[in-house]
Write a protein that holds these residues in place. Structure first.
Motif, short mmCIF file in Angstrom:
data_model
loop_
_atom_site.label_atom_id
_atom_site.label_comp_id
_atom_site.label_asym_id
_atom_site.label_seq_id
_atom_site.Cartn_x
_atom_site.Cartn_y
_atom_site.Cartn_z
N TYR A 10 0.95 -1.20 0.12
CA TYR A 10 -0.10 0.04 -0.05
C TYR A 10 0.91 1.30 0.07
CZ TYR A 10 -3.43 3.40 1.36
OH TYR A 10 -3.96 4.68 1.69
N PHE A 11 0.95 2.08 -1.08
CA PHE A 11 1.63 3.37 -1.26
C PHE A 11 0.54 4.58 -0.87
CE2 PHE A 11 3.01 -0.12 -3.92
CZ PHE A 11 4.41 0.12 -3.74
N TYR A 12 1.06 5.51 0.01
CA TYR A 12 0.14 6.38 0.65
C TYR A 12 0.91 7.52 0.91
CZ TYR A 12 1.88 5.31 5.44
OH TYR A 12 2.61 5.38 6.28
N ASP A 13 0.12 8.63 1.16
CA ASP A 13 0.84 9.86 1.75
C ASP A 13 -0.10 10.17 3.27
OD1 ASP A 13 2.86 12.19 1.32
OD2 ASP A 13 1.13 12.90 2.18
N PRO A 14 0.35 10.39 4.14
CA PRO A 14 -0.62 10.79 5.28
C PRO A 14 -1.55 11.86 5.12
CG PRO A 14 1.74 11.05 6.06
CD PRO A 14 1.65 10.39 4.50
N LEU A 15 -1.17 12.81 4.15
CA LEU A 15 -2.00 14.00 3.94
C LEU A 15 -2.48 13.98 2.76
CD1 LEU A 15 0.01 17.00 5.67
CD2 LEU A 15 -1.56 15.22 6.69
N CYS A 16 -2.89 13.03 2.01
CA CYS A 16 -3.40 12.62 0.78
C CYS A 16 -5.19 12.27 1.16
CB CYS A 16 -3.09 11.42 0.17
SG CYS A 16 -3.96 10.80 -1.35
N GLY A 17 -5.87 13.14 0.64
CA GLY A 17 -7.30 12.93 1.01
C GLY A 17 -7.94 11.66 0.46
N TRP A 18 -7.22 11.38 -0.78
CA TRP A 18 -7.75 9.99 -1.24
C TRP A 18 -7.37 8.91 -0.36
CZ3 TRP A 18 -11.60 9.86 -4.75
CH2 TRP A 18 -11.94 10.87 -5.44
N CYS A 19 -6.20 9.11 0.21
CA CYS A 19 -5.82 8.08 0.99
C CYS A 19 -6.61 8.05 2.32
CB CYS A 19 -4.32 8.24 1.52
SG CYS A 19 -3.06 8.20 0.03
N PHE A 20 -6.95 9.07 2.74
CA PHE A 20 -7.92 9.10 3.92
C PHE A 20 -9.34 8.47 3.65
CE2 PHE A 20 -11.38 11.97 6.39
CZ PHE A 20 -11.15 11.05 7.54
N ASP A 90 2.59 19.62 5.43
CA ASP A 90 3.87 18.62 5.64
C ASP A 90 3.80 17.41 6.01
OD1 ASP A 90 6.48 17.97 6.33
OD2 ASP A 90 7.14 19.78 7.00
N SER A 91 4.13 16.32 4.78
CA SER A 91 4.03 14.79 5.08
C SER A 91 5.03 14.54 5.61
CB SER A 91 3.56 14.26 3.84
OG SER A 91 2.86 15.01 2.88
N MET A 111 -1.05 4.72 13.89
CA MET A 111 -0.72 6.18 14.05
C MET A 111 -1.05 6.98 12.94
SD MET A 111 0.67 8.69 15.52
CE MET A 111 1.64 8.06 16.75
N LEU A 112 -0.92 6.07 11.67
CA LEU A 112 -1.64 6.87 10.27
C LEU A 112 -3.03 7.19 10.60
CD1 LEU A 112 -1.55 7.40 7.43
CD2 LEU A 112 -1.98 5.28 7.04
N LYS A 113 -3.67 6.33 11.08
CA LYS A 113 -5.23 6.42 11.29
C LYS A 113 -5.43 7.83 12.13
CE LYS A 113 -9.61 4.67 12.82
NZ LYS A 113 -10.27 3.49 13.41
N ARG A 114 -4.61 7.87 13.31
CA ARG A 114 -4.81 8.99 14.09
C ARG A 114 -4.41 10.10 13.51
NH1 ARG A 114 -6.21 7.48 19.60
NH2 ARG A 114 -6.33 5.26 19.59
N ILE A 115 -3.34 10.42 12.92
CA ILE A 115 -2.74 11.55 12.16
C ILE A 115 -3.92 11.90 11.22
CG2 ILE A 115 -1.20 12.26 10.55
CD1 ILE A 115 0.92 10.52 11.94
N GLN A 116 -4.47 10.98 10.36
CA GLN A 116 -5.57 11.41 9.47
C GLN A 116 -6.65 12.08 10.12
OE1 GLN A 116 -5.84 7.71 7.67
NE2 GLN A 116 -4.72 8.41 5.52
N LEU A 117 -7.25 11.29 11.12
CA LEU A 117 -8.37 11.83 11.84
C LEU A 117 -7.97 13.33 12.48
CD1 LEU A 117 -9.65 8.85 13.69
CD2 LEU A 117 -10.86 9.85 11.48
#
Length: 209
Positions: A10-20, A90-91, A111-117
């Motif tokens: 899974y390739f993602y960015d923590p501040l990508c809306g589509w990843c959210f 800033d990612s 941690m990714l989930k909590r950052i996104q939320l």
């Protein structure tokens, strides 16, 4: 029977809306015991200040993401994007935090989930280390251990490795996903499954059947 020959990248960015928007799909994979889920973070934003036009572009995109996936973009986030004097994305520091959580024996995905939320619902500045320290505390990481992990996490090397893998897999943009099975590599069209949890579960069940 558990199939241990299925690996999902899974390739993602923590501040990508589509990843959210992809979050519910990724959580489903994390709960399965018949695949190995590999997370590959990218560095989409490096202290990028958003002008008003860019903020509106993101908000318009967020509406499409919500319509497809059902994820909620909170009032605090939307108010910040519309009215704050400055908005900087800033990612890099959030990726460091995700890696640090893993080094501390906690779930990088949690941690990714909590950052996104924190970003997309609470409107927090998630490259602020105070915010990240609070999120780390929520998942049980003591502050002194957390700060040491942040120092030693090497996000630059991981982000570079993600970029190399994406080139090798002929992927462009986030989120992207590939699955390895029996020596074969296949691209997974994540957005085609937004808002379709039953179809998503059935697809993965068919792979491990």
């Amino acid at each position: 029977m558990v199939n241990t020959g299925v690996t999902v990248h899974y390739f993602y960015d923590p501040l990508c809306g589509w990843c959210f928007g992809a979050g519910p799909l990724i959580e489903h994979l994390a709960e399965r015991d018949d695949i190995e889920l590999m997370l590959h973070p990218g560095g989409l934003f490096d202290s990028r200040a958003l002008d008003k036009a860019s903020r509106q572009h993101f908000l318009d995109s967020d509406q499409r993401i919500h319509a497809l996936s059902g994820v909620i973009f909170g009032d605090a986030y939307q108010t910040k994007m519309r009215h704050a004097d400055t908005v900087v994305l800033d990612s890099i520091v959030p990726v460091r935090a995700i890696l640090a959580a893993g080094q501390c024996g906690k779930s990088a995905l949690e941690m990714l989930k909590r950052i996104q939320l924190a970003h997309y619902q609470q409107g927090e500045t998630v490259h602020d280390e105070k915010v990240l320290t609070g999120l780390a505390a929520e998942i049980g990481i003591p502050a002194e251990i957390w700060h040491q992990a942040l120092i030693t996490a090497n996000e630059d090397a991981v982000i570079a490795r993600t970029a190399n893998l994406m080139r090798q897999h002929q992927l462009s943009g986030y989120p992207s996903m590939t699955v390895e099975q029996d020596g074969q590599l296949k691209h997974i069209p994540l957005q085609a499954y937004f808002g379709k949890p039953a179809e998503w579960a059935a697809y993965w069940a068919s792979l491990s059947g």
